[in-house]
Design an enzyme around this catalytic site. Structure first.
Site, mmCIF file in Angstrom:
data_model
loop_
_atom_site.group_PDB
_atom_site.id
_atom_site.type_symbol
_atom_site.label_atom_id
_atom_site.label_comp_id
_atom_site.label_asym_id
_atom_site.label_seq_id
_atom_site.Cartn_x
_atom_site.Cartn_y
_atom_site.Cartn_z
ATOM 1 N N TYR A 124 0.815 -1.222 0.000
ATOM 2 C CA TYR A 124 0.000 0.000 0.000
ATOM 3 C C TYR A 124 0.848 1.272 0.000
ATOM 4 O O TYR A 124 0.304 2.373 -0.023
ATOM 5 C CB TYR A 124 -0.887 0.042 1.243
ATOM 6 C CG TYR A 124 -2.173 -0.711 1.123
ATOM 7 C CD1 TYR A 124 -2.175 -2.096 1.011
ATOM 8 C CD2 TYR A 124 -3.398 -0.046 1.151
ATOM 9 C CE1 TYR A 124 -3.368 -2.799 0.934
ATOM 10 C CE2 TYR A 124 -4.590 -0.750 1.069
ATOM 11 C CZ TYR A 124 -4.561 -2.118 0.966
ATOM 12 O OH TYR A 124 -5.739 -2.810 0.898
ATOM 13 N N LYS A 191 3.881 -14.212 5.471
ATOM 14 C CA LYS A 191 4.183 -15.236 4.462
ATOM 15 C C LYS A 191 5.711 -15.288 4.328
ATOM 16 O O LYS A 191 6.285 -15.112 3.244
ATOM 17 C CB LYS A 191 3.486 -14.844 3.131
ATOM 18 C CG LYS A 191 3.586 -15.842 2.018
ATOM 19 C CD LYS A 191 2.556 -16.961 2.107
ATOM 20 C CE LYS A 191 2.788 -17.980 1.006
ATOM 21 N NZ LYS A 191 1.908 -19.159 1.129
ATOM 22 N N ASP A 224 -1.931 -17.983 4.509
ATOM 23 C CA ASP A 224 -2.897 -18.879 3.859
ATOM 24 C C ASP A 224 -3.478 -19.874 4.879
ATOM 25 O O ASP A 224 -4.679 -20.122 4.922
ATOM 26 C CB ASP A 224 -2.294 -19.601 2.644
ATOM 27 C CG ASP A 224 -0.851 -20.008 2.836
ATOM 28 O OD1 ASP A 224 -0.242 -19.590 3.838
ATOM 29 O OD2 ASP A 224 -0.310 -20.746 2.004
ATOM 30 N N ASP A 248 -5.895 -6.147 5.444
ATOM 31 C CA ASP A 248 -7.082 -5.725 4.702
ATOM 32 C C ASP A 248 -7.940 -6.941 4.355
ATOM 33 O O ASP A 248 -9.151 -6.963 4.585
ATOM 34 C CB ASP A 248 -6.618 -5.008 3.430
ATOM 35 C CG ASP A 248 -7.779 -4.393 2.677
ATOM 36 O OD1 ASP A 248 -8.754 -4.002 3.334
ATOM 37 O OD2 ASP A 248 -7.707 -4.310 1.437
#
Ligand code: NAD
Length: 361
Positions: A124, A191, A224, A248
Site C-alpha cells: 500500500y 508469508k 494462507d 485488509d
C-alpha cells in the site's frame, strides 16, 4: 464541554449511514461539536481532489474523526482518499474488532477477534512503476544488474516495503491493546516462507517485540493457513497483527465470520489522532436508497465514544444496538434471512429503532 469531532460523511452510501450514526450518538446525551468536512466524489468534481486539505487540518485540530466511506476511482490517477488520510496523519494502526452478537446470521457463535493491521507501508506504500515509463525501465535495468533477473518490459511493478520501525510500533500496539483490554494472545500473520526478506523482517521483528510482553501469549501463522484456520476454528484466535495487505483481506474475511460488512467497525489510530470508520466501502450501487446497514458505522462510533472517555454512553448504545440485532425486526436487508426479505427496514429506520430502544433504557 462538547467533544470536538471532525465528521466526514464521505460519498456513495456514506452520507446516509453517517446521518444515522450522528443521530444515535447524539441520542446518548453526549455533546459533540461536529466539524463537518466534505471529501470524496463531490469534492473531486468541484476541487479536483477526493481529500481537500481542510479535512486533514480539521482532524489536526479536533484530534478525532468519524468518517463515512469514500469511493476510490479504480485504475485512475487519483490515489485513495483513505490511504492518503492515513499517510498524512500517520494513522499507523488500523484496529478492526470482529465479534459475533446474538441474532446475527453467522455460521459461528463465539467469534471475538481483533485485527490490528499496519496501515502505512507494505504494497500500500504506493511505490509503483507504470509500464513504458523511464522509471520503469530504470527499475528493470537495476533489477537485472543487482539481481540477475531479466523481467518482461511489458509489465508493471508495485514494491512491497516493510520497515523495522513500522513493524515494531504496530506489534507493540497489538500487545499494548491486548494488555489494556484483557486479551490473552497475539498472533503475527505473515508469508515469511516465500517473502523471506520483507515478511521475514516482519516476523523476526514481531518475535523480538513479543519478548517484551511475557504476560501475553504469542504465536505466528502463515497467512494462507491463517485463512483456513479462521474459517475452521475462529474461536482459537484473539488479537491478530498483520502487514497492511493481509490485514485488509483478513479483516473482510473476519467480517464474513460475524455476519457481514454491515456490522464490522474500525479505527485508524496514530500517537495523536484517531479516525473511526466502518470496514466496508461506499457501496455505490445502493447510494441514496436508504437501504444499507448503518451499524458498522455506529459500532465505529461506539469505539470513538470509548476513545473520548464516554464509556457509559458507549455501553448504553452498544446494548441498544445488540438488542435490535437480537430482536431481528428493525434491521436492514443484510441481517435478514434473505436479502429480498420484504420486512427489511431502511437505514434511517434502524437509527429510529435504536434511539427508541435507548430511550426505553
Ligand atoms: P463495499 O464495501 O462498498 O461493498 C461491497 C458489498 O458489501 C456491497 O455491494 C454490499 O452488498 C455490501 N455492503 C457494504 N456495506 C454495506 C452496508 N453498510 N450494509 C449492507 N451491505 C453492505 O466494497 P466495494 O464495492 O469493493 O467498494 C466500493 C467503493 O468503496 C470502492 O471505490 C472502494 O475503493 C471504496 N472503499 C472505501 C473504503 C473506505 O472508505 N474506508 C473501504 C473499502 C472500500
Amino acid at each position: 464541554m462538547p467533544h470536538p469531532v471532525t465528521l466526514i460523511p464521505g460519498d456513495g452510501t456514506g452520507p446516509e449511514i453517517t446521518n444515522a450514526t450522528r443521530r444515535v450518538l447524539e441520542a446518548t446525551g453526549v455533546q459533540f461539536d461536529w466539524d463537518v468536512r466534505q471529501a470524496g466524489a463531490e469534492t473531486l468534481e468541484r476541487y479536483g481532489t477526493v481529500l481537500p486539505d481542510d479535512v486533514v487540518e480539521s482532524i489536526r485540530q479536533t484530534k478525532v474523526g468519524l468518517k463515512g466511506p469514500i469511493t476510490t476511482p479504480m485504475g485512475k490517477g487519483q490515489r485513495s482518499a483513505n490511504v492518503t488520510l492515513r499517510k498524512k496523519l500517520d494513522l499507523y494502526a488500523n484496529l478492526r474488532p470482529a465479534k459475533t452478537y446474538h441474532g446475527l446470521r453467522s455460521r459461528y457463535d463465539h467469534v471475538d477477534l481483533v485485527i490490528v493491521r499496519e496501515n502505512t507501508e507494505d504494497l500500500y506504500a504506493g511505490i509503483e512503476f507504470q509500464r513504458g515509463t523511464p522509471e520503469h525501465e530504470e527499475m528493470l535495468a537495476l533489477i537485472k544488474r543487482v539481481n540477475g533477473q531479466c523481467l518482461d518490459a511489458n509489465s508493471a511493478m508495485s514494491i512491497k516495503y516493510i520497515s523495522v520501525a513500522a513493524t515494531r510500533r504496530i506489534v507493540k500496539f497489538a500487545f499494548e491493546y491486548a494488555r489494556a483490554n484483557g486479551r490473552r494472545k497475539v498472533t503475527a500473520v505473515h508469508k515469511a516462507n516465500i517473502m523471506r526478506l520483507s515478511d521475514g523482517l516482519f516476523l523476526s521483528t514481531a518475535h523480538e517485540v513479543s519478548k517484551e510482553y511475557p504476560d501475553i501469549q504469542y504465536e505466528d501463522r502463515i497467512v494462507d493457513n491463517m485463512c483456513m484456520q479462521l474459517v475452521q476454528k475462529p474461536e482459537m484466535y484473539d488479537v491478530l497483527v498483520l502487514p497492511n495487505l493481509y490485514g485488509d483481506i483478513i479483516s473482510d474475511l473476519s467480517a464474513g465470520l460475524i455476519g457481514g460488512l454491515g456490522v464490522a467497525p474500525g479505527a485508524n489510530i496514530s500517537s495523536q489522532y484517531a479516525v473511526f470508520e466502518p470496514v466496508h466501502g461506499s457501496a455505490p450501487k445502493y447510494a441514496g436508497q436508504n437501504k444499507v446497514n448503518p451499524m458498522a458505522m455506529m459500532f465505529s462510533g461506539i469505539m470513538m465514544l470509548r476513545h473520548i472517555g464516554e464509556r457509559e454512553a458507549a455501553a448504553r448504545l452498544e446494548k441498544a444496538i445488540t438488542h435490535i440485532i437480537a430482536e431481528g425486526k428493525y434491521v436492514t436487508y443484510d441481517l435478514k434471512p434473505r436479502p429480498d426479505d420484504p420486512t427489511a427496514v431502511g437505514t434511517s429506520q434502524v437509527a429510529d429503532a435504536i434511539i427508541e430502544r435507548m430511550q426505553r433504557g
